[in-house]
Enzyme design. Structure first.
Site, PDB file in Angstrom:
ATOM      1  N   HIS A 271     -10.931 -31.882  43.923  1.00  0.00           N
ATOM      2  CA  HIS A 271      -9.620 -32.256  43.361  1.00  0.00           C
ATOM      3  C   HIS A 271      -9.328 -31.369  42.162  1.00  0.00           C
ATOM      4  CE1 HIS A 271      -6.317 -34.697  41.839  1.00  0.00           C
ATOM      5  NE2 HIS A 271      -6.249 -35.161  43.059  1.00  0.00           N
ATOM      6  N   ASP A 328      -7.752 -38.336  50.390  1.00  0.00           N
ATOM      7  CA  ASP A 328      -7.539 -38.004  51.808  1.00  0.00           C
ATOM      8  C   ASP A 328      -8.766 -38.191  52.676  1.00  0.00           C
ATOM      9  OD1 ASP A 328      -5.524 -35.516  50.426  1.00  0.00           O
ATOM     10  OD2 ASP A 328      -4.790 -37.141  51.687  1.00  0.00           O
TER      11      ASP A 328
HETATM   12  C1  SDX Z   1      -4.405 -34.072  47.175  1.00  0.00           C
HETATM   13  O1  SDX Z   1      -3.177 -32.869  42.554  1.00  0.00           O
HETATM   14  C2  SDX Z   1      -3.164 -34.037  43.106  1.00  0.00           C
HETATM   15  O2  SDX Z   1      -3.060 -35.065  42.450  1.00  0.00           O
HETATM   16  C3  SDX Z   1      -3.230 -34.026  44.618  1.00  0.00           C
HETATM   17  C4  SDX Z   1      -3.408 -35.375  45.272  1.00  0.00           C
HETATM   18  C5  SDX Z   1      -2.202 -36.262  45.067  1.00  0.00           C
HETATM   19  O3  SDX Z   1      -2.374 -37.491  45.086  1.00  0.00           O
HETATM   20  O4  SDX Z   1      -1.069 -35.717  45.011  1.00  0.00           O
HETATM   21  O5  SDX Z   1      -4.555 -36.026  44.752  1.00  0.00           O
HETATM   22  C6  SDX Z   1      -3.563 -35.245  46.786  1.00  0.00           C
HETATM   23  O6  SDX Z   1      -3.873 -33.023  47.405  1.00  0.00           O
HETATM   24  C7  SDX Z   1      -5.888 -34.227  47.218  1.00  0.00           C
HETATM   25  C8  SDX Z   1      -6.630 -32.900  47.583  1.00  0.00           C
HETATM   26  C9  SDX Z   1      -6.596 -32.771  49.110  1.00  0.00           C
HETATM   27  N1  SDX Z   1      -7.119 -31.428  49.516  1.00  0.00           N
HETATM   28  C10 SDX Z   1      -8.300 -31.303  50.120  1.00  0.00           C
HETATM   29  O7  SDX Z   1      -9.082 -32.218  50.335  1.00  0.00           O
HETATM   30  C11 SDX Z   1      -8.616 -29.877  50.577  1.00  0.00           C
HETATM   31  C12 SDX Z   1     -10.074 -29.514  50.239  1.00  0.00           C
HETATM   32  N2  SDX Z   1     -10.183 -29.420  48.814  1.00  0.00           N
HETATM   33  C13 SDX Z   1     -10.105 -28.103  48.213  1.00  0.00           C
HETATM   34  O8  SDX Z   1      -9.370 -27.144  48.853  1.00  0.00           O
HETATM   35  C14 SDX Z   1     -10.025 -28.129  46.706  1.00  0.00           C
HETATM   36  O9  SDX Z   1     -11.008 -28.974  46.268  1.00  0.00           O
HETATM   37  C15 SDX Z   1      -8.713 -28.513  46.057  1.00  0.00           C
HETATM   38  C16 SDX Z   1      -7.591 -27.661  46.548  1.00  0.00           C
HETATM   39  C17 SDX Z   1      -8.386 -29.946  46.272  1.00  0.00           C
HETATM   40  C18 SDX Z   1      -8.884 -28.303  44.568  1.00  0.00           C
HETATM   41  O10 SDX Z   1      -9.068 -26.972  44.383  1.00  0.00           O
HETATM   42  P1  SDX Z   1      -9.509 -26.390  42.949  1.00  0.00           P
HETATM   43  O11 SDX Z   1      -9.646 -27.426  41.911  1.00  0.00           O
HETATM   44  O12 SDX Z   1      -8.607 -25.248  42.718  1.00  0.00           O
HETATM   45  O13 SDX Z   1     -10.963 -25.956  43.241  1.00  0.00           O
HETATM   46  P2  SDX Z   1     -11.307 -24.475  43.405  1.00  0.00           P
HETATM   47  O14 SDX Z   1     -10.588 -23.984  44.589  1.00  0.00           O
HETATM   48  O15 SDX Z   1     -11.147 -23.791  42.075  1.00  0.00           O
HETATM   49  O16 SDX Z   1     -12.845 -24.575  43.742  1.00  0.00           O
HETATM   50  C19 SDX Z   1     -13.839 -24.619  42.708  1.00  0.00           C
HETATM   51  C20 SDX Z   1     -15.137 -24.343  43.454  1.00  0.00           C
HETATM   52  C21 SDX Z   1     -15.058 -23.118  44.346  1.00  0.00           C
HETATM   53  O17 SDX Z   1     -16.364 -22.604  44.474  1.00  0.00           O
HETATM   54  P3  SDX Z   1     -16.823 -21.357  43.479  1.00  0.00           P
HETATM   55  O18 SDX Z   1     -15.784 -20.284  43.580  1.00  0.00           O
HETATM   56  O19 SDX Z   1     -16.936 -21.973  42.102  1.00  0.00           O
HETATM   57  O20 SDX Z   1     -18.171 -20.916  44.038  1.00  0.00           O
HETATM   58  O21 SDX Z   1     -15.405 -25.451  44.331  1.00  0.00           O
HETATM   59  C22 SDX Z   1     -15.381 -24.986  45.666  1.00  0.00           C
HETATM   60  C23 SDX Z   1     -14.643 -23.678  45.668  1.00  0.00           C
HETATM   61  O22 SDX Z   1     -15.037 -22.869  46.752  1.00  0.00           O
HETATM   62  N3  SDX Z   1     -14.671 -26.024  46.455  1.00  0.00           N
HETATM   63  C24 SDX Z   1     -15.061 -26.462  47.643  1.00  0.00           C
HETATM   64  C25 SDX Z   1     -14.158 -27.473  47.993  1.00  0.00           C
HETATM   65  N4  SDX Z   1     -13.246 -27.603  47.026  1.00  0.00           N
HETATM   66  C26 SDX Z   1     -13.562 -26.709  46.072  1.00  0.00           C
HETATM   67  N5  SDX Z   1     -16.079 -26.085  48.443  1.00  0.00           N
HETATM   68  C27 SDX Z   1     -16.203 -26.755  49.618  1.00  0.00           C
HETATM   69  N6  SDX Z   1     -15.380 -27.749  50.020  1.00  0.00           N
HETATM   70  C28 SDX Z   1     -14.347 -28.120  49.236  1.00  0.00           C
HETATM   71  N7  SDX Z   1     -13.513 -29.080  49.638  1.00  0.00           N
END
Ligand code: SDX
Length: 392
Positions: A271, A328
């Protein structure tokens, strides 16, 4: 050039905003709507009550709530010509794309509610949007099934009407299960608002140009569609189905999600703000157990989801990055148990988020906020002279 942008004291042109609607603390896993905890609201309130709270700032009295529900009923008829728009789509069109188009089209058929100029017009626009959006959201499903489009039934409640609109067929009455209505009510409450998330910020910034309410909500629908945002609930179920099809080996998928060279992410994990458990995920996880037990459903995908969560939460990669299940991760399990097809999961999210979008749009307009203009840090080329093409 790499320094953080300092926020203008007046928040003007900083891309940030002040709001009285939702408070969330990502470190502590706290979520409150107008000061009330999400735990209490999910347990004790119903969706229209919470919608009223978000939009007007206070929990309604019994009279106010009844009036709100009856005023919404005044506007649930959608102009019949809107059917020409939905007829233009192929059955295979994704419901979120159809919903965004139909929502924008509401502007053409309700010109008076596009930009309300006073409290009375604002209230009417709110009721119109709450009423019509629910109907057109279910039309996207009916269209995909080739079924006739239903009308809101003013003898039924708001959430009951969702089931009526989705599943009533001319061949006979559809029996609405109260367990299902209660579960949906809770799910819609849990999705109702979430501060300045991607789609809500979209609604605010589009509305800040004084584009109308329906156009702003339509923009929010498009933003929510993305698999990194609201589209994640559909992606979670597709991921769980794939794991199930491949023998339920969750370790393989956790490994995949950690592999830098693999773009696969565990959908429903992580998140932008919560670096602790998403409080909504905790409530939905319990609701998933309750709903499946009460409906007597034994869904192997729920077991896979729990196994996946356990493995991931014990894994250093996820722990070190504060990656927890989000709203989700479990919601799709419940929607599936309620017979809702996965293509409609993000539409469910949109129906729940609608009052939050309306509340945030209304706050931005009532506060006469300036047109949105997010700041940037320029990291491009310094000044350079033009070179004629012959010399390039
Ligand atoms: C919603 O903002 C809100 O309030 C949204 C929401 C709402 O109510 O409106 O809560 C609803 O959108 C919830 C999120 C739903 N999306 C997902 O479940 C998709 C999977 N999640 C990711 O894509 C990710 O966690 C996000 C998009 C939700 C958040 O992305 P961030 O905070 O930008 O995290 P990041 O991309 O900077 O990742 C940080 C690290 C990375 O690794 P490094 O580069 O440090 O090595 O964490 C890793 C990422 O690769 N990572 C994940 C991951 N999410 C982040 N690795 C594996 N699986 C994941 N799901």
């Amino acid at each position: 050039l790499t320094g953080a942008i300092t926020l203008d004291p007046g928040y003007k042109n900083s891309g940030s905003c002040k709001s009285e609607i939702t408070f969330l603390d990502g470190e502590e896993g706290i979520l409150r709507y107008r000061g009330y905890s999400i735990e209490e609201l999910a347990e004790k309130a119903d969706f229209l009550e919470v919608s009223y709270l978000l939009i007007f700032g206070e929990l309604p009295t019994k009279t106010q709530l009844e009036k709100f529900e009856n005023d919404i009923r005044k506007y649930t008829l959608v102009n019949e010509e809107m059917k020409n728009i939905i007829d233009g789509f192929p059955k295979t069109a994704h419901p979120m794309g159809v919903l965004a188009s139909l929502t924008s089209a509401l502007t053409a058929f309700n010109p008076k509610s596009v930009n309300p100029h006073n409290e009375k017009e604002m209230y009417e626009a709110v009721c119109k949007t709450m009423g019509k959006f629910l109907v057109i959201a279910t039309w996207t499903y009916r269209k995909s099934m080739g079924y006739p489009l239903n009308y809101y039934d003013n003898t039924k409640g708001y959430v009951e009407n969702f089931m009526h609109l989705m599943y009533e067929l001319p061949t006979g009455p559809y029996k609405i299960d109260s367990t299902v209505v209660q579960a949906l009510d809770k799910l819609f409450i849990l999705h109702a608002d979430h501060e300045q998330n991607c789609s809500t910020s979209t609604v605010r910034i589009v509305g800040s140009s004084h584009a109308g309410l329906f156009a702003s909500i339509a923009a929010g629908v498009s933003a929510l569609w993305g698999p990194l945002h609201g589209g994640a609930n559909q992606a979670v179920l597709e991921m769980l189905e794939e794991i199930h099809k491949n023998g339920g080996d969750v370790d393989k998928y956790v490994l995949k999600a950690k592999d830098k060279d693999d773009s696969f992410r565990l959908m429903g994990f992580g998140h932008r703000v919560y670096k602790n458990f998403d409080p909504r995920a905790k409530i939905i996880k319990k609701a998933a157990d309750d709903v499946l037990n009460s409906l007597g459903i034994d869904d192997p995908l729920l077991d896979i989801a729990k196994k996946l969560e356990k493995v991931a939460l014990e894994d250093d990669y996820f722990k070190s990055r504060n990656l927890y299940p989000n709203v989700d991760f479990y919601s799709g399990i419940i929607y599936r148990a309620l017979g809702i097809p996965s293509e409609m999961f993000t539409v469910m999210f949109a129906i729940g988020r609608l009052p939050g979008w309306i509340a945030q749009w209304k706050e931005m307009r009532v506060n006469k906020e300036p047109i949105g203009r997010p700041r940037q840090v320029y990291v491009g080329s310094p000044l350079r002279d033009f070179v004629p093409v012959e010399k390039r």
